[in-house]
Design an enzyme around this catalytic site. Structure first.
Site, PDB file in Angstrom:
ATOM      1  N   CYS A 126      -2.386 -15.090   7.884  1.00  0.00           N
ATOM      2  CA  CYS A 126      -3.406 -14.281   8.566  1.00  0.00           C
ATOM      3  C   CYS A 126      -3.889 -14.922   9.860  1.00  0.00           C
ATOM      4  O   CYS A 126      -4.627 -14.288  10.625  1.00  0.00           O
ATOM      5  CB  CYS A 126      -4.580 -14.015   7.628  1.00  0.00           C
ATOM      6  SG  CYS A 126      -4.063 -13.338   6.051  1.00  0.00           S
ATOM      7  N   HIS A 174     -10.111 -11.765  11.963  1.00  0.00           N
ATOM      8  CA  HIS A 174      -9.116 -11.266  11.005  1.00  0.00           C
ATOM      9  C   HIS A 174      -9.814 -10.375   9.984  1.00  0.00           C
ATOM     10  O   HIS A 174     -10.895 -10.716   9.490  1.00  0.00           O
ATOM     11  CB  HIS A 174      -8.431 -12.456  10.317  1.00  0.00           C
ATOM     12  CG  HIS A 174      -7.690 -12.074   9.090  1.00  0.00           C
ATOM     13  ND1 HIS A 174      -6.782 -11.042   9.069  1.00  0.00           N
ATOM     14  CD2 HIS A 174      -7.731 -12.568   7.810  1.00  0.00           C
ATOM     15  CE1 HIS A 174      -6.314 -10.920   7.838  1.00  0.00           C
ATOM     16  NE2 HIS A 174      -6.870 -11.819   7.060  1.00  0.00           N
ATOM     17  N   ASN A 200      -6.292  -5.293   4.521  1.00  0.00           N
ATOM     18  CA  ASN A 200      -6.002  -6.596   5.124  1.00  0.00           C
ATOM     19  C   ASN A 200      -4.512  -6.634   5.463  1.00  0.00           C
ATOM     20  O   ASN A 200      -3.674  -6.694   4.563  1.00  0.00           O
ATOM     21  CB  ASN A 200      -6.387  -7.681   4.111  1.00  0.00           C
ATOM     22  CG  ASN A 200      -6.045  -9.085   4.561  1.00  0.00           C
ATOM     23  OD1 ASN A 200      -5.209  -9.288   5.444  1.00  0.00           O
ATOM     24  ND2 ASN A 200      -6.679 -10.064   3.953  1.00  0.00           N
TER      25      ASN A 200
END
Ligand code: UT7
Length: 336
Positions: free
Chosen positions: A125, A261, A292
């Site tokens: 990520c 993020h 996500n």
């Protein structure tokens, strides 16, 4: 006599010139997932902020999604693929060990006339911010004039639909930026690092060797110690945000956007609080619709904020990625 080596000559600075995203066609609402994990739409929304995510179909491969996002980013930048000297693809869901997917993407885009340097980055990520850091340095170091940075994931391929801790979190998609030369700084100093002592906090359940050697092994998925990652993100990542602002000499009140993020809406809210971000600074909340998407989440959220007018083109934004490794990276940027 020792030969003298002519040094590479780079641009004085670099910045992002264009951004583009690709969101898979299929929208998956919480209601489709809850039965298998004995959950509820209310629980998922209140714990993560997620309402829907996109899951890719068979045609929406890592390469196809990347090419679509990159095409939009190039058009937004007004740069032809020919001018791109390097293609960096950040992903943890290209399911072939070698070659890197970046070479196929570069070739099919015609990057650098089909001959651009191309490689993959595995920084989960934080992958987009890692790629952006490399692009900035490649351009200033004279190794490439324009660099395409792509964050792309098909996390649905590695999601266990029966795992209560992850089944509702992950989504698929691609986001890309074109980074190129600039007379003024458009990408601030990166604050980045890793914590390998917590490498098991988010990981693939089985290695490829285990899959090969153990007849009982099933195809790997991702597992996550959610609470541990949550605590780390809330405590440590706000500090990284502050350090990135300080390193760039930018005050929190000078930001035109905060684009962390998209891991969990509650993590974003905790960071806002810790940073004392003024209420008028727009914050990326793309997780509500996209879930996500790991390396893709920041460029996807950036594109959305620019398209909706939430964040101004040419404005100053703080971007920050964090995830499996554990790894993290944050920097202040000028929006394309
Ligand atoms: O992108 C890379 C980095 N990743 C992240 O940053 C993710 C970080 N972690 C998280 O976002 C959160 O930990 C999750 C959203 C994954 C989970 O939220 P949480 O608030 O940490 O939940 P929890 O694991 O502490 O579980 C709380 C309760 C438990 O019940 P009790 O023991 O309090 O009665 C769980 O059994 O919720 C229960 N639970 C669920 N209930 C309904 C756990 N998973 C679920 C579920 N649906 N899916």
């Amino acid at each position: 006599m020792t030969a003298s080596i002519r040094p590479a000559v780079g641009a004085p600075h670099a910045r992002i010139w264009g951004v583009g995203g690709y969101r898979p066609v299929r929208v998956v609402p919480n209601s489709e997932l809850i039965e298998r994990i004995d959950s509820s739409d209310e629980w998922i929304q209140s714990r993560s902020g997620i309402k829907t995510r996109r899951w890719a179909n068979d045609e929406e491969t890592v390469a196809e999604m990347s090419i679509a996002a990159a095409g939009k980013a190039l058009a937004h930048a007004g740069i032809s693929a020919d001018q791109v000297g390097c293609v960096i693809v950040s992903t943890v869901t290209h399911l072939k060990q070698t070659p890197a997917i970046a070479t196929e993407i570069a070739y099919r885009l015609g990057a650098g006339g089909g001959r651009a340097a191309a490689f993959d980055v595995s920084a989960a990520c934080a992958g987009f911010c890692y790629g952006l850091t490399l692009a900035n340095d490649l351009i200033r170091g004279g190794s490439a004039e324009y660099v395409l940075v792509i964050g792309v994931e098909r996390l649905s391929d590695l999601t266990n639909p029966d795992d209560r801790g992850t089944a509702f979190i992950f989504g698929d998609g691609a986001g890309a930026v074109v980074v190129g030369p600039s007379d003024v700084p458009g990408i601030g100093p990166v604050v980045w690092g890793s914590d390998g002592s917590n490498s098991e906090a988010i990981e693939q359940t089985e290695s490829w060797e285990e899959l090969r050697d153990n007849a009982e092994a099933t195809f790997p998925t991702l597992r996550m110690e959610g609470q541990k990652v949550f605590r780390w993100a809330v405590w440590e990542m706000a500090k990284v945000c502050k350090e990135a602002l300080d390193a760039a000499g930018v005050a929190v009140g000078e930001l035109d956007a905060f684009i962390p993020h998209q891991a969990n809406m509650r993590i974003t809210d905790a960071m806002i609080k810790a940073l004392q971000l003024p209420a008028e600074v727009p914050v990326a909340r793309d997780i509500a619709e996209s879930g996500n998407t790991s390396a893709a989440s920041i460029p996807l959220a950036m594109e959305r904020m620019l398209e909706t007018g939430e964040a101004p083109s040419g404005g100053t934004a703080l971007v920050m990625g964090f995830g499996a490794g554990l790894v993290y990276a944050g920097q202040v940027i000028t929006l394309p």
